[in-house]
Design an enzyme around this catalytic site. Structure first.
Site, PDB file in Angstrom:
ATOM      1  N   GLU A  60       0.812  -1.220   0.000  1.00  8.87           N
ATOM      2  CA  GLU A  60       0.000   0.000   0.000  1.00  8.87           C
ATOM      3  C   GLU A  60       0.839   1.260   0.000  1.00  8.87           C
ATOM      4  OE1 GLU A  60      -0.778  -2.635   1.901  1.00  8.87           O
ATOM      5  OE2 GLU A  60      -2.842  -3.165   1.362  1.00  8.87           O
ATOM      6  N   HIS A 129     -10.329  -4.037  10.796  1.00  7.63           N
ATOM      7  CA  HIS A 129     -10.997  -3.904   9.499  1.00  7.63           C
ATOM      8  C   HIS A 129     -12.278  -3.074   9.608  1.00  7.63           C
ATOM      9  CE1 HIS A 129      -8.268  -7.109   8.427  1.00  7.63           C
ATOM     10  NE2 HIS A 129      -8.808  -7.307   7.260  1.00  7.63           N
TER      11      HIS A 129
HETATM   12  C1  LIG Z   1      -2.424  -4.277   4.628  1.00  3.61           C
HETATM   13  C2  LIG Z   1      -3.415  -5.176   4.036  1.00  3.61           C
HETATM   14  N1  LIG Z   1      -3.661  -5.106   2.717  1.00  3.61           N
HETATM   15  C3  LIG Z   1      -4.564  -5.919   2.146  1.00  3.61           C
HETATM   16  C4  LIG Z   1      -5.248  -6.824   2.905  1.00  3.61           C
HETATM   17  C5  LIG Z   1      -6.297  -7.713   2.269  1.00  3.61           C
HETATM   18  N2  LIG Z   1      -5.784  -9.060   2.159  1.00  3.61           N
HETATM   19  C6  LIG Z   1      -6.039  -9.954   3.127  1.00  3.61           C
HETATM   20  S1  LIG Z   1      -5.258 -11.368   2.861  1.00  3.61           S
HETATM   21  C7  LIG Z   1      -4.584 -10.844   1.436  1.00  3.61           C
HETATM   22  C8  LIG Z   1      -3.704 -11.774   0.654  1.00  3.61           C
HETATM   23  C9  LIG Z   1      -2.517 -12.207   1.435  1.00  3.61           C
HETATM   24  O1  LIG Z   1      -1.869 -13.232   0.799  1.00  3.61           O
HETATM   25  P1  LIG Z   1      -0.685 -14.031   1.481  1.00  3.61           P
HETATM   26  O2  LIG Z   1       0.194 -13.106   2.228  1.00  3.61           O
HETATM   27  O3  LIG Z   1      -0.042 -14.836   0.415  1.00  3.61           O
HETATM   28  O4  LIG Z   1      -1.379 -14.962   2.553  1.00  3.61           O
HETATM   29  P2  LIG Z   1      -2.396 -16.176   2.327  1.00  3.61           P
HETATM   30  O5  LIG Z   1      -3.748 -15.590   2.275  1.00  3.61           O
HETATM   31  O6  LIG Z   1      -2.008 -16.873   1.081  1.00  3.61           O
HETATM   32  O7  LIG Z   1      -2.233 -17.043   3.525  1.00  3.61           O
HETATM   33  C10 LIG Z   1      -4.976  -9.543   1.173  1.00  3.61           C
HETATM   34  C11 LIG Z   1      -4.590  -8.771  -0.015  1.00  3.61           C
HETATM   35  C12 LIG Z   1      -4.985  -6.853   4.293  1.00  3.61           C
HETATM   36  N3  LIG Z   1      -5.633  -7.683   5.116  1.00  3.61           N
HETATM   37  N4  LIG Z   1      -4.059  -6.030   4.828  1.00  3.61           N
END
Ligand SMILES: Cc1ncc(C[n+]2csc(CCOP(=O)(O)OP(=O)(O)O)c2C)c(N)n1
Ligand SMILES: [Mg+2]
Lengths: 327, 365
Positions: A60, A129
């Protein structure tokens, strides 16, 4: 008039502006291939391709700042945050850079960037959130802050935001994306930034609100009507610049005011509006201005606690009863 | 004649020549270990225990998913299904008082670190008996008493917390290490890089583990990341490893060695454990970004099934015993659901509890 979902109004606004100006592009997490986490950019990748619909990594701070830099250098980025709860990570770029760079450089640059995405809570998503950040951004000079509550306002205001040559914070709500409403089919439909709208006229009490809380207030107004209380309902639509004239004019008529705000009480929009009313219309008031806000507590997960936490129509009715001395 | 310039494109597309960056395979797994379990220092009992733990994590989540679909509770539900070898192998490799912190995909971690199925399920249901008193929900399982510092919902937010826990361990000379598990998507938060630099500079006893499950929401790791994730370590001169995360023995072997080294020299590690997320990102994910074939590839090497097969083929215990274990776990999970359904919702006063440590803090009105 066409009936559109809120998300469709958002998409149409972006679509129209992209068609008009090739410097407009969209950047954010899951905006392109996935069509937007909440499908607010559905179909835009097919139409505009990978150059103008840009999926980012979860960075971000970085992509917000790339948006600011690109805006300084002549583009018109529409930066999507999956929610403003994640824009906290980008705060340095929005607050220290987007809002200040023009001033610091003595007007040599302009920053026509839009930061958009949902704001506030969306059910039981927990403390990180669920925060409403509109008043926080409104605190900083150099930013315009918009939070519409209905598809029509969303479309007209987002188009204006994208055309604005200043940084604009444009806030939506996960829980409103599916909301349907009539949207003007006027060609190039623009709603000026900084204009509130009286969405229901009434003589007994003014309710000032915006965003998701508009719908809560509207419900309360319908209940109160059955009880013979006529609410004048003002949807701010733009938080900053604040349309004080519309508020004051209404309060001078009704002599009572409740501000309904989906934020914590300290220093929120409700606090500001309350102050301004006493400054501008003190002699017209028949009761102290009341406010309905979140408590000074983080969002809980448990359903029953969450329901207590989030303001509802009953809270609004209670506040109206207080300022009308009906209790 | 001037050559027509190609249109600028920013995101990687057309990887593996397939359309729009869809991949044939999201993660390449390194080979699993061929060291025998005895040489790894594991007993038959350990193996059965590992299987039990993985099976519990699996059934807990499969049942939780059903309950979610029935509308029994709300919020997000991110399932760990497919990744259980990582939590299990790691916890078996670490000391019981080593510190663990993770992201929101945290149910498995809680269950393997002392959150009972009852306390876990009650947390999903938002009940007082939940491991976080129903205040956190699915994303915030925690059992701090047993050194599981919880799941966190801001991607990358807990990275420096893990380092901070390691910092305190070094400061207090506690001998404990901290292991911080993040997703492949979290690698791109700037804070990882700030934190890695300080960790190396200050020699913090911290292991960063990227659970690369192929995707960050709808974006494949290959589309959101330049180069190999593990190579981020090189910039900081940090020790690194890539591990097969579908095989619990491999995770155990490598994490044990790493933990021993950290305890000796107090130098941090950056580890990429490759695995695969079987389910959607959360419960509302149409999963158009990947193929069924890809998913099936990884389901063929399912960590839970793999362990069960190993146990049976090597006669670690009888088929009958395994059947009994499975049945007992199934019953335990069903009991946990019943427990959660009948448990009390928090009292309204609980809304204001746990904000400050004082008994009667001042709230702004
Ligand atoms: C700062 C932030 N940006 C975006 C999100 C929304 N979001 C939640 S999980 C996610 C994907 C994360 O992927 P990864 O780190 O690979 O973890 P996984 O879900 O595969 O375990 C996103 C974009 C968030 N929770 N926090
Ligand atoms: Mg991932």
């Amino acid at each position: 008039m066409a009936v559109l979902q809120f998300r469709e109004a958002i998409r149409d606004a972006i679509d129209e502006e992209m068609a008009l100006d090739e410097n407009v592009f969209v950047m954010g997490e899951e905006v392109a291939e996935y069509n937007g986490a909440y499908k607010a950019t559905e179909g835009l990748l097919d139409k505009y391709g990978f150059k103008r619909m840009i999926d980012t990594p979860i960075s971000e701070l970085g992509f917000a700042g790339i948006g600011v830099g690109a805006a300084m250098n002549g583009l018109r980025p529409v930066i999507e945050f999956m929610t403003f709860n994640f824009a906290v990570l980008a705060a340095d770029q929005i607050i220290n850079h987007a809002s200040k760079v023009r001033y610091m450089l003595g007007g040599q640059v302009q920053v026509p960037v839009v930061f958009r995405g949902p704001n506030g809570s969306a059910g039981q998503l927990g403390a990180t959130h669920s925060v409403a950040y509109d008043s926080m951004y409104a605190h900083f000079p150099g930013l315009k802050v918009i939070q519409p509550s209905e598809p029509d306002d969303a479309k007209g205001l987002l188009k204006s935001a994208i055309r604005d040559n200043n940084p604009v914070i444009f806030m939506e709500s996960e829980q409103m994306y599916g909301l349907k409403g009539e949207v003007s089919e006027e060609e190039d439909y623009l709603i000026p930034i900084g204009k509130a709208k009286v969405k229901r006229e009434g003589d007994d009490v003014t309710i000032v609100t915006h965003g998701k809380m508009y719908h809560v207030s509207k419900k309360a107004a319908a209940e109160l009507e059955k009880d013979g209380v006529e609410v004048e309902l003002i949807d701010l639509r733009t938080i900053k610049p604040l349309d004080l004239d519309t508020i004051i004019e209404s309060v001078k008529k009704t002599n009572r005011c409740v501000v309904v705000d989906e934020a914590h009480p300290f220093g929120g929009v409700a606090a500001e509006v309350g102050y301004l009313i006493q400054r501008e219309a003190f002699d017209y008031l028949d009761a102290p201005v009341a406010r309905v806000t979140l408590p000074d507590v983080n969002a809980p997960f448990a359903k029953n606690l969450f329901d207590i936490w989030l303001p509802d129509a009953k809270d609004v009715i209670d506040a109206v009863n207080t300022v009308t001395y009906r209790k | 004649m001037a050559k027509k310039q190609e249109e600028a494109v920013f995101t990687p597309i057309g990887l593996n020549k397939s359309n729009n960056g869809k991949l044939d395979k999201a993660v390449e797994l390194p080979d699993p270990t061929d060291t025998s379990y005895k040489d790894l220092g594991l007993t038959k009992q350990d193996l059965v225990g590992m299987f039990e733990s993985m099976y519990l994590q699996r059934r807990f989540e499969e049942r939780a998913m059903q309950m979610y679909q029935k509308g029994k509770f709300g919020g997000f539900l991110h399932l760990y299904i497919g990744q259980e070898a990582i939590s299990t192998g790691s916890v078996w490799a670490f000391n019981d008082d080593d510190d663990i912190i993770t992201a929101y995909r945290d149910h498995g971690w809680g269950l393997v670190r002392g959150v009972t199925p009852e306390a876990g399920m009650a947390e999903l249901y938002g009940k007082t008996d939940g491991c976080s008193k129903g205040k956190g929900g699915s994303m915030h399982f925690a059992n701090v008493k047993e050194h599981f510092w919880g799941g966190y919902g801001i991607v990358g937010g807990h990275i420096p917390l893990g380092a901070g826990i390691a910092f305190a361990n070094k400061y207090k000379e506690s001998g404990r290490l901290a292991a911080c598990y993040i997703g492949d998507g979290a690698v791109h938060q700037g804070v990882l890089h700030e934190t890695m630099n300080m960790c190396q500079l200050w020699k913090l006893p911290c292991i960063f583990v990227v659970e690369n499950n192929g995707y960050a929401m709808g974006t494949s790791a290959r589309r959101h990341s330049v180069g190999e994730i593990v190579d981020r370590a090189d910039a900081y001169g940090m020790k690194k490893a890539v591990i097969n995360g579908m095989d619990v023995f491999t995770v155990y072997e490598k994490m044990k060695k790493i933990a021993e080294e950290v305890r000796k020299d107090s130098l941090p590690w950056f580890v990429e454990i490759r695995t695969y997320r079987y389910r959607g990102h959360s419960m509302s994910d149409p999963q158009k970004y990947r193929s069924k074939e890809e998913l099936e590839e990884y389901q063929k090497i399912d960590p839970v099934e793999r362990m069960k097969t190993f146990i049976l083929e090597n006669k670690i215990t009888s088929k009958k015993k395994i059947g009994e274990i499975e049945e007992a776990i199934e019953n335990r999970v069903l009991e946990a659901i019943e427990f959660a359904e009948n448990a009390d919702a928090p009292e309204p006063e609980a809304l204001f509890e746990d904000m400050f440590v004082e008994e009667n803090p001042i709230f702004h009105k």
